[in-house]
Write an enzyme that holds these catalytic residues in place. Structure first.
Site, mmCIF file in Angstrom:
data_model
loop_
_atom_site.group_PDB
_atom_site.id
_atom_site.type_symbol
_atom_site.label_atom_id
_atom_site.label_comp_id
_atom_site.label_asym_id
_atom_site.label_seq_id
_atom_site.Cartn_x
_atom_site.Cartn_y
_atom_site.Cartn_z
ATOM 1 N N GLU A 192 31.815 -33.011 -65.362
ATOM 2 C CA GLU A 192 32.328 -32.540 -66.654
ATOM 3 C C GLU A 192 31.208 -32.637 -67.677
ATOM 4 O OE1 GLU A 192 35.181 -31.454 -69.790
ATOM 5 O OE2 GLU A 192 35.321 -31.363 -67.615
ATOM 6 N N ASN A 198 42.400 -25.362 -65.180
ATOM 7 C CA ASN A 198 42.094 -26.788 -65.092
ATOM 8 C C ASN A 198 43.390 -27.591 -65.004
ATOM 9 O OD1 ASN A 198 40.566 -29.211 -65.237
ATOM 10 N ND2 ASN A 198 40.983 -29.329 -67.425
ATOM 11 N N GLU A 199 43.758 -28.293 -66.047
ATOM 12 C CA GLU A 199 44.981 -29.110 -66.035
ATOM 13 C C GLU A 199 46.107 -28.377 -66.765
ATOM 14 O OE1 GLU A 199 43.430 -32.540 -67.959
ATOM 15 O OE2 GLU A 199 42.664 -33.432 -66.115
ATOM 16 N N CYS A 259 38.019 -29.502 -69.013
ATOM 17 C CA CYS A 259 38.446 -28.882 -70.267
ATOM 18 C C CYS A 259 37.457 -27.853 -70.800
ATOM 19 C CB CYS A 259 38.696 -29.960 -71.316
ATOM 20 S SG CYS A 259 40.094 -31.028 -70.911
#
Length: 418
Positions: free
Chosen positions: A44, A365-366, A234
């Site tokens: 990340e 992603n999430e 993110c």
């Protein structure tokens, strides 16, 4: 007393019973094989994880493309930012340095990422694209300045001609300092334009010029990961769709990869990084190379058409989703396609004609809720139709339990993600 005796007798009986059940484990004889893809590493770009971290570039804002173009730089003398007749069309800004004969001369200092870390005896490769409108050759002094403001190393390079040219010189540091600076001084009276000012350790991972920090990459290698997920979580989404990570901007010549705002620059209000951007010098090609070096299965992740649902929550309408789906299909072609294909040729031109043998791709992603599920389903159908052997990785949300997880887990099964 009777109660204590009974309790002791019961305790003794349980103890003897426990002693009769002894389990012996022989670790030299494993009974089940764990797939290597079940463990690995996830990169990340947070806390200067790429620029200023794994990516070995030591100069911050090397192409003067930050919204405030002198961030990272301290200009002195007559120095201005220009964009006429640039060297690179997607990074059009450059600096014009004019030495008008004053004792101060003219030039710039770069602070790096909270300082430029150099070690005594180590070599560093300086490069710059430069030109001069003046008829005579111009001399630039390239200097390493320690934290006591002493310029203990100087190397001269010559600029001649009004066409952009790449100039390179290797600097061998005479000192160790975690907070050194790079200084560039125009020694000759006249004018020089400069762009993409860069400083790399010569000793990068695998010795690559646009390379990674050797110590950090070695640490990742030593983990022996089975899978490598990149380029982030993110940052894939972005604070807005405009600032999402777009893989096509991260391939091709490194000098012409456009700047992107890092979504972590203002996310934590108590810890803002207003100088946090992505040069994309560490891009999808470099991530694929690192996966190959590590012996790990690459797991690239791309935007599904949703920005961060905790932040702006922008949504691409379903009837406008095709370009995002095409990005996923093109990425698979970039990784696996023949050199005769459009994106396979881009990979080959970057120095890797062989395919990267991509086996799986992450969509979003999430993300969560129906808005994610319907977009993931569209991606999955398109990928299955063109690349049936590539596995699709979905999401069960930002946590391992709760209403979002409970909704998404059966939806992932219904869609048939892998």
């Amino acid at each position: 007393m009777r109660k204590l005796t009974a309790l002791f007798t019961l305790s003794l009986a349980l103890s003897m019973q426990a002693q009769q059940h002894v389990m012996t484990v022989d670790v030299s004889k494993p009974t089940a094989k764990i797939q290597p893809e079940m463990y690995g590493i996830f990169f990340e770009d947070i806390n200067f994880g790429a620029d200023g971290g794994l990516y070995a570039e030591l100069v911050k804002n090397r192409s003067f493309e930050f919204p405030q173009p002198f961030v990272g730089w301290v200009p002195f003398g007559n120095v201005t930012v220009q964009d006429a007749n640039p060297c690179f069309d997607r990074n059009p800004h450059y600096v014009r340095v004019v030495n008008d004969g004053r004792l101060l001369r003219a030039g710039l200092d770069n602070e790096g990422y909270r300082g430029i870390g150099v070690k005594q005896g180590e070599e560093y490769r300086f490069s710059v694209y430069a030109r001069t409108p003046d008829a005579k050759p111009m001399k630039l002094s390239i200097e390493l300045v320690n934290s006591n403001a002493q310029n203990l190393l100087k190397k001269e390079i010559e600029v001649s001609g009004n066409n952009w040219q790449k100039l390179t010189v290797v600097l061998k540091s005479p000192f160790t300092d975690a907070h050194a600076r790079l200084r560039i001084v125009l020694e000759t009276q006249g004018t020089v334009d400069m762009d993409h000012i860069s400083l790399f350790p010569v000793n990068t991972w695998k010795g690559r010029e646009n390379g990674l920090r050797a110590d950090l990459a070695q640490a990742l290698y030593d983990l022996n990961p089975g899978v490598f997920r990149f380029p982030g979580g993110c940052i894939i989404e972005g604070n807005s769709l405009e600032t999402r990570y777009q893989w096509k901007n991260s391939v091709g010549p490194v000098e012409n990869r456009p700047l992107n705002e890092n979504r972590w620059n203002y996310t934590f209000k108590h810890k803002a990084f207003p100088d946090y951007f992505q040069t994309l010098g560490l891009g999808y090609f470099e991530y694929f190379l690192l996966s190959e070096d590590l012996g790990a299965e690459p797991l690239p992740v791309i935007s599904c058409g949703l920005s961060c649902q905790y932040e702006s929550n922008e949504v691409v309408p379903m009837d406008e989703l095709d370009p995002y789906i095409q990005d996923a299909l093109d990425l698979i072609e970039f990784a696996n396609g023949p050199v005769t294909s459009k994106w396979g040729k881009v990979r080959a031109d970057m120095g890797h004609p062989e395919p990267f043998n991509l086996k799986m791709i992450g969509i979003g992603n999430e993300q969560w809720d129906k808005v994610y599920v319907e977009r993931l389903e569209a991606f999955t159908k398109a990928i299955r139709a063109k690349y049936p052997n590539v596995k699709v990785v979905g999401s069960s949300g930002p946590s391992a339990s709760g209403d979002k997880f409970d909704y998404l887990w059966p939806e992932m099964k219904r869609i048939g993600v892998d």
